[in-house]
Design an enzyme around this catalytic site. Structure first.
Site, PDB file in Angstrom:
ATOM      1  CB  SER A   8      40.437  33.831  48.173  1.00 61.03           C
ATOM      2  OG  SER A   8      41.644  34.265  47.585  1.00 61.03           O
ATOM      3  CG  HIS A  33      38.598  32.501  44.314  1.00 58.81           C
ATOM      4  ND1 HIS A  33      37.704  32.631  43.269  1.00 58.81           N
ATOM      5  CD2 HIS A  33      39.316  33.652  44.326  1.00 58.81           C
ATOM      6  CE1 HIS A  33      37.869  33.804  42.689  1.00 58.81           C
ATOM      7  NE2 HIS A  33      38.851  34.448  43.310  1.00 58.81           N
ATOM      8  CG  ASP A  35      42.275  35.624  44.029  1.00 56.33           C
ATOM      9  OD1 ASP A  35      41.414  35.851  43.168  1.00 56.33           O
ATOM     10  OD2 ASP A  35      42.020  35.528  45.242  1.00 56.33           O
ATOM     11  CG  MET A  37      46.512  39.128  41.644  1.00 57.08           C
ATOM     12  SD  MET A  37      46.653  39.980  43.210  1.00 57.08           S
ATOM     13  CE  MET A  37      45.068  39.568  43.949  1.00 57.08           C
ATOM     14  CG  HIS A  66      39.689  35.990  39.837  1.00 55.57           C
ATOM     15  ND1 HIS A  66      39.491  36.814  40.926  1.00 55.57           N
ATOM     16  CD2 HIS A  66      39.481  36.765  38.737  1.00 55.57           C
ATOM     17  CE1 HIS A  66      39.175  38.032  40.503  1.00 55.57           C
ATOM     18  NE2 HIS A  66      39.176  38.033  39.191  1.00 55.57           N
ATOM     19  CG  MET A  68      42.338  39.428  38.992  1.00 51.10           C
ATOM     20  SD  MET A  68      42.452  39.629  40.769  1.00 51.10           S
ATOM     21  CE  MET A  68      42.849  37.945  41.229  1.00 51.10           C
ATOM     22  CG  MET A 137      36.132  41.788  40.352  1.00 53.43           C
ATOM     23  SD  MET A 137      36.751  40.349  41.243  1.00 53.43           S
ATOM     24  CE  MET A 137      37.672  41.117  42.582  1.00 53.43           C
ATOM     25  CG  ASP A 175      36.825  37.622  44.270  1.00 53.64           C
ATOM     26  OD1 ASP A 175      37.179  37.595  45.466  1.00 53.64           O
ATOM     27  OD2 ASP A 175      37.592  37.389  43.316  1.00 53.64           O
TER      28      ASP A 175
HETATM   29  C1  DX5 Z   1      40.959  40.345  44.981  1.00 48.63           C
HETATM   30  C2  DX5 Z   1      40.839  38.853  44.799  1.00 48.63           C
HETATM   31  C3  DX5 Z   1      39.979  38.222  45.823  1.00 48.63           C
HETATM   32  C4  DX5 Z   1      40.546  38.290  47.197  1.00 48.63           C
HETATM   33  C5  DX5 Z   1      39.418  38.228  48.171  1.00 48.63           C
HETATM   34  O1  DX5 Z   1      41.697  40.873  43.953  1.00 48.63           O
HETATM   35  O2  DX5 Z   1      40.274  38.555  43.528  1.00 48.63           O
HETATM   36  O3  DX5 Z   1      39.646  36.886  45.484  1.00 48.63           O
HETATM   37  O4  DX5 Z   1      41.440  37.261  47.469  1.00 48.63           O
HETATM   38  O5  DX5 Z   1      39.935  38.438  49.446  1.00 48.63           O
HETATM   39  P1  DX5 Z   1      39.078  39.052  50.609  1.00 48.63           P
HETATM   40  O6  DX5 Z   1      37.954  38.097  50.886  1.00 48.63           O
HETATM   41  O7  DX5 Z   1      40.050  39.179  51.712  1.00 48.63           O
HETATM   42  O8  DX5 Z   1      38.540  40.389  50.126  1.00 48.63           O
HETATM   43 ZN    ZN Z   2      39.464  36.481  43.170  1.00 50.19          ZN
END
Ligand code: DX5
Ligand code: ZN
Length: 219
Positions: A8, A33, A35, A37, A66, A68, A137, A175
């Site tokens: 990620s 990956h 992320d 947000m 991903h 979110m 998750m 994840d």
């Molecule tokens: C959390 C993200 C993950 C995160 C994982 O909201 O969707 O992808 O980056 O990070 P680690 O491996 O540090 O938990």
């Molecule tokens: Zn993620």
């Protein structure tokens, strides 16, 4: 079977994004990956479309995006254009999930569905054949570096049973809080793809850490 590994980029050094992406290019990582947000669906803001484009400019690994975010339908095309090869939306953010999955496929990319820790896998029963990857998750989404939730193992087993029972070709991605301790049991439970953020980027040898994650299940 060796898992697919998706580091990620959220845990990378954003001031050196190009070299972080090049490090991943030189590793055995299968995906990057990404992320996204929005500060609404999750209580944090990461980055958006221009940064995804910048990652894509240097990436030689497919981008696993991903989302979110609320109203993901409004941004599917923009993320496809920014270089996504897989787009995952959250079950909890989609009122018409089947329609959203069709929209992702119509853009020519793979469709993923992410489920929060409280969401039962059984809720995917009637759409599992339309999903290329379920992102389970194993932390509450919003932040990297959180503690892995142990209930994930039984969710993965039940999801694997559901996929087999339906004859679907769906991958299971995990994840949150993934490391070398929990990965063997995740793979044994049915996981196919391991996302790892802080475990990879906070290690002194990220390329080697990715190799170790890839080696799980290779006995
Ligand atoms: C959390 C993200 C993950 C995160 C994982 O909201 O969707 O992808 O980056 O990070 P680690 O491996 O540090 O938990
Ligand atoms: Zn993620």
């Amino acid at each position: 079977m060796s898992p697919l590994v998706a580091p990620s980029i959220l845990a990378a050094d954003f001031a050196n994004l190009q070299s972080e992406v090049e490090m991943l290019n030189s590793s055995e990582a299968d995906y990057i990956h990404v992320d996204i947000m929005d500060g609404v669906f999750v209580p944090n803001i990461s980055f958006g479309i221009p940064v995804t484009e910048a990652i894509h400019r240097f990436a030689r690994k497919p981008l696993d995006v991903h989302l979110m975010i609320v109203n993901p339908d409004n941004y599917l095309e923009a993320f496809r254009n920014a270089g996504a090869e897989i787009i995952s939306v959250h079950y909890e953010a989609c009122t018409h999930l089947h329609r959203t999955l069709q929209a992702i496929h119509n853009l020519g990319v793979k469709a993923g569905v992410a489920i929060n820790p409280h969401t039962p896998v059984e809720l995917l029963s009637d759409v599992i054949q339309d999903i290329d990857m379920v992102c389970v998750m194993s932390v509450n989404p919003g932040f990297g570096g959180q503690k892995f939730i142990e209930n994930t193992y039984s969710k993965v087993s039940r999801l694997k049973d559901l996929i087999l029972a339906k004859g679907a070709d769906t991958k299971i991605e995990i994840d949150g809080g993934v490391n070398l301790q929990n990965s063997p049991k995740l793979i044994a439970s049915g996981a196919d793809v391991l996302v790892a953020g802080s475990f990879v980027f906070s290690s002194s040898e990220p390329v080697q850490t990715i190799r170790l994650l890839k080696g799980i299940g290779m006995v």
